[in-house]
Design a protein around this motif. Structure first.
Motif, PDB file in Angstrom:
ATOM      1  N   UNK A 149      16.471  18.474  12.109  1.00  0.00           N
ATOM      2  CA  UNK A 149      15.282  17.742  12.516  1.00  0.00           C
ATOM      3  C   UNK A 149      14.144  17.906  11.524  1.00  0.00           C
ATOM      4  N   UNK A 150      13.348  16.871  11.401  1.00  0.00           N
ATOM      5  CA  UNK A 150      12.217  16.915  10.490  1.00  0.00           C
ATOM      6  C   UNK A 150      11.184  17.903  11.003  1.00  0.00           C
ATOM      7  N   UNK A 151      10.797  18.816  10.141  1.00  0.00           N
ATOM      8  CA  UNK A 151       9.810  19.805  10.525  1.00  0.00           C
ATOM      9  C   UNK A 151      10.364  20.968  11.311  1.00  0.00           C
ATOM     10  N   UNK A 152      11.649  21.005  11.547  1.00  0.00           N
ATOM     11  CA  UNK A 152      12.276  22.107  12.281  1.00  0.00           C
ATOM     12  C   UNK A 152      12.526  23.244  11.306  1.00  0.00           C
ATOM     13  N   UNK A 153      11.726  24.269  11.319  1.00  0.00           N
ATOM     14  CA  UNK A 153      11.822  25.363  10.336  1.00  0.00           C
ATOM     15  C   UNK A 153      13.133  26.119  10.464  1.00  0.00           C
ATOM     16  N   UNK A 154      13.625  26.281  11.695  1.00  0.00           N
ATOM     17  CA  UNK A 154      14.894  27.003  11.883  1.00  0.00           C
ATOM     18  C   UNK A 154      16.042  26.220  11.259  1.00  0.00           C
ATOM     19  N   UNK A 155      16.059  24.892  11.505  1.00  0.00           N
ATOM     20  CA  UNK A 155      17.116  24.060  10.933  1.00  0.00           C
ATOM     21  C   UNK A 155      17.027  24.039   9.416  1.00  0.00           C
ATOM     22  N   UNK A 156      15.808  23.946   8.890  1.00  0.00           N
ATOM     23  CA  UNK A 156      15.637  23.952   7.434  1.00  0.00           C
ATOM     24  C   UNK A 156      16.127  25.268   6.838  1.00  0.00           C
ATOM     25  N   UNK A 157      15.865  26.376   7.532  1.00  0.00           N
ATOM     26  CA  UNK A 157      16.321  27.679   7.044  1.00  0.00           C
ATOM     27  C   UNK A 157      17.837  27.765   7.058  1.00  0.00           C
ATOM     28  N   UNK A 158      18.457  27.215   8.100  1.00  0.00           N
ATOM     29  CA  UNK A 158      19.922  27.224   8.177  1.00  0.00           C
ATOM     30  C   UNK A 158      20.539  26.396   7.051  1.00  0.00           C
ATOM     31  N   UNK A 159      19.911  25.268   6.741  1.00  0.00           N
ATOM     32  CA  UNK A 159      20.409  24.445   5.633  1.00  0.00           C
ATOM     33  C   UNK A 159      20.339  25.229   4.332  1.00  0.00           C
ATOM     34  N   UNK A 160      19.233  25.924   4.105  1.00  0.00           N
ATOM     35  CA  UNK A 160      19.086  26.702   2.878  1.00  0.00           C
ATOM     36  C   UNK A 160      20.095  27.848   2.831  1.00  0.00           C
ATOM     37  N   UNK A 161      20.252  28.543   3.951  1.00  0.00           N
ATOM     38  CA  UNK A 161      21.202  29.657   3.992  1.00  0.00           C
ATOM     39  C   UNK A 161      22.619  29.166   3.739  1.00  0.00           C
ATOM     40  N   UNK A 162      22.980  28.023   4.335  1.00  0.00           N
ATOM     41  CA  UNK A 162      24.322  27.467   4.143  1.00  0.00           C
ATOM     42  C   UNK A 162      24.547  27.092   2.682  1.00  0.00           C
ATOM     43  N   UNK A 163      23.529  26.532   2.033  1.00  0.00           N
ATOM     44  CA  UNK A 163      23.668  26.151   0.628  1.00  0.00           C
ATOM     45  C   UNK A 163      23.841  27.374  -0.260  1.00  0.00           C
ATOM     46  N   UNK A 164      23.057  28.419   0.004  1.00  0.00           N
ATOM     47  CA  UNK A 164      23.172  29.655  -0.777  1.00  0.00           C
ATOM     48  C   UNK A 164      24.541  30.290  -0.559  1.00  0.00           C
ATOM     49  N   UNK A 165      25.019  30.293   0.688  1.00  0.00           N
ATOM     50  CA  UNK A 165      26.316  30.893   1.004  1.00  0.00           C
ATOM     51  C   UNK A 165      27.448  30.125   0.325  1.00  0.00           C
ATOM     52  N   UNK A 166      27.357  28.795   0.315  1.00  0.00           N
ATOM     53  CA  UNK A 166      28.403  27.996  -0.322  1.00  0.00           C
ATOM     54  C   UNK A 166      28.424  28.199  -1.834  1.00  0.00           C
ATOM     55  N   UNK A 167      27.250  28.486  -2.427  1.00  0.00           N
ATOM     56  CA  UNK A 167      27.168  28.669  -3.883  1.00  0.00           C
ATOM     57  C   UNK A 167      27.422  30.105  -4.317  1.00  0.00           C
ATOM     58  N   UNK A 168      27.680  30.999  -3.372  1.00  0.00           N
ATOM     59  CA  UNK A 168      27.923  32.402  -3.707  1.00  0.00           C
ATOM     60  C   UNK A 168      29.157  32.499  -4.615  1.00  0.00           C
ATOM     61  N   UNK A 169      29.026  33.065  -5.842  1.00  0.00           N
ATOM     62  CA  UNK A 169      30.190  33.159  -6.748  1.00  0.00           C
ATOM     63  C   UNK A 169      31.305  34.038  -6.204  1.00  0.00           C
ATOM     64  N   UNK A 170      31.004  34.863  -5.208  1.00  0.00           N
ATOM     65  CA  UNK A 170      32.027  35.716  -4.613  1.00  0.00           C
ATOM     66  C   UNK A 170      32.796  35.010  -3.489  1.00  0.00           C
ATOM     67  N   UNK A 171      32.442  33.756  -3.205  1.00  0.00           N
ATOM     68  CA  UNK A 171      33.156  33.004  -2.166  1.00  0.00           C
ATOM     69  C   UNK A 171      34.254  32.170  -2.811  1.00  0.00           C
ATOM     70  N   UNK A 172      35.454  32.271  -2.260  1.00  0.00           N
ATOM     71  CA  UNK A 172      36.577  31.464  -2.728  1.00  0.00           C
ATOM     72  C   UNK A 172      36.644  30.188  -1.907  1.00  0.00           C
ATOM     73  N   UNK A 173      36.792  29.049  -2.602  1.00  0.00           N
ATOM     74  CA  UNK A 173      36.855  27.753  -1.937  1.00  0.00           C
ATOM     75  C   UNK A 173      38.309  27.289  -1.875  1.00  0.00           C
ATOM     76  N   UNK A 174      38.749  26.937  -0.683  1.00  0.00           N
ATOM     77  CA  UNK A 174      40.145  26.571  -0.469  1.00  0.00           C
ATOM     78  C   UNK A 174      40.490  25.195  -1.026  1.00  0.00           C
ATOM     79  N   UNK A 175      39.544  24.295  -1.035  1.00  0.00           N
ATOM     80  CA  UNK A 175      39.829  22.925  -1.474  1.00  0.00           C
ATOM     81  C   UNK A 175      38.896  22.470  -2.586  1.00  0.00           C
ATOM     82  N   UNK A 176      37.617  22.511  -2.354  1.00  0.00           N
ATOM     83  CA  UNK A 176      36.653  22.013  -3.330  1.00  0.00           C
ATOM     84  C   UNK A 176      36.291  23.114  -4.323  1.00  0.00           C
ATOM     85  N   UNK A 177      35.671  22.691  -5.424  1.00  0.00           N
ATOM     86  CA  UNK A 177      35.206  23.666  -6.397  1.00  0.00           C
ATOM     87  C   UNK A 177      36.263  24.026  -7.422  1.00  0.00           C
ATOM     88  N   UNK A 178      35.984  25.082  -8.183  1.00  0.00           N
ATOM     89  CA  UNK A 178      36.860  25.509  -9.276  1.00  0.00           C
ATOM     90  C   UNK A 178      38.032  26.310  -8.711  1.00  0.00           C
TER      91      UNK A 178
END
Length: 327
Positions: A149-178
């Motif tokens: 939602x627009x202006x929803x700080x909790x949702x915005x924080x979750x989006x940021x956390x999810x993006x950081x978690x997906x970009x973690x070099x220690x995370x192995x991706x089963x399908x996408x990525x390298x």
């Protein structure tokens, strides 16, 4: 001093072989590529120069003559160039417009199928192993809200956390990525080192499986690029006992020459490898001394052969003289 080379590597060392030599392996895909390991043998540079010259000739609209035998409708045989149907000298044949790109000498260098097979196999087994290990120890990725939602700080924080978690070099991706072999090998290396990330520590069963598969992957890479361990018998025997001298080489061990006779029957002033039960020359100084001794032994043999030939010649002369006197 005993210079004993290790005969086994750790799983981490095997995985580093894949990481460090992957580009050397891929460079072998194209048979005209010069960047290979080990370095090119003497004469290979000359052959590569010829390949480059031929490629330049084709690019300039010329090609080397290649005569083929052709049978006319009348049944008469005649010669023609395989590339332009003309007969003449050297690289002066213009490439005909009606020749398609699929003709001989107009194709890129063919892929080496055994190299392609090695790349595909190593990449598949390491990526599959990473999938398996990650399925056991890697926590699920943080899920971002589907409709933040627009202006929803909790949702915005979750989006940021999810993006950081997906970009973690220690995370192995089963399908996408390298999902390349070096990436899988590096991820497995991090698991062996228990690097911090979205993963629990691996157990002994995981380590055993990584060790076994990493060993086979490293051997496949080294065997394909020609850097695997080899033992070759030298043409000259041991100067002290006459036994076979074996040279042991490899990408992860220093060059060692050993005498196959053993300790008791060989008096060579060389280090004794207790584990392998053989005398060894391993340091640069020892190897240099060995080759000096080999040269000296060869000179002695040549001189002994000459003395034996001279003695045989004198014996024949005396026999001939006695025969003449008796006559």
């Amino acid at each position: 001093m005993n210079h004993t080379a290790r005969t086994t590597r750790t799983a981490s060392e095997d995985l580093r072989v894949v990481v460090e030599h992957w580009e050397h392996l891929r460079s072998l895909l194209d048979s005209a590529t010069p960047d290979v390991w080990p370095p090119l043998r003497p004469g290979a540079e000359y052959l590569r120069t010829l390949d480059e010259h031929d490629a330049a000739e084709v690019a300039a609209g010329r090609h080397g003559q290649q005569l083929v035998t052709t049978r006319h409708e009348s049944g008469q045989l005649y010669y023609a160039c395989a590339h332009c149907d003309r007969v003449g000298e050297g690289h002066e044949h213009p490439v005909r417009d009606d020749r398609g790109p699929g003709q001989l000498a107009e194709l890129p260098a063919p892929l080496r199928l055994h190299v392609a097979d090695a790349i595909r196999t190593v990449e598949f087994v390491l990526a599959s192993l990473a999938d398996e290990i990650a399925g056991d120890v890697q926590r699920a990725a943080v899920a971002a809200p589907r409709r933040p939602g627009t202006g929803d700080t909790i949702a915005d924080s979750l989006v940021l956390i999810a993006a950081v978690d997906a970009a973690d070099p220690q995370r192995w991706h089963y399908t996408m990525g390298d999902r390349s072999a070096p990436r899988a090998a590096q991820w497995l290396l991090d698991r062996l080192a228990d690097r911090p990330g979205p993963c629990r520590s691996i157990n002994d069963a995981h380590r055993e499986r990584i060790t076994r598969i990493a060993r086979e992957a490293a051997r496949r890479v080294e065997r394909t690029i020609g850097a695997d361990r080899r033992s070759v018998e030298l043409t000259r025997p041991c100067p002290w006992c006459g036994g076979a001298l074996i040279m042991h080489t490899g990408s992860d061990v220093d060059t060692v020459v050993s005498c196959a006779t053993g300790l008791v029957d060989c008096s060579a002033p060389a280090s004794f490898n207790v584990d392998m039960r053989r005398r060894e020359w391993g340091t640069p100084e020892q190897l240099a001394a060995l080759y000096v001794a080999l040269d000296a032994a060869e000179k002695r043999k040549v001189e002994a052969d000459r003395r034996a030939q001279r003695a045989e010649a004198r014996r024949r002369q005396r026999a001939a003289a006695r025969g003449n006197a008796a006559a």
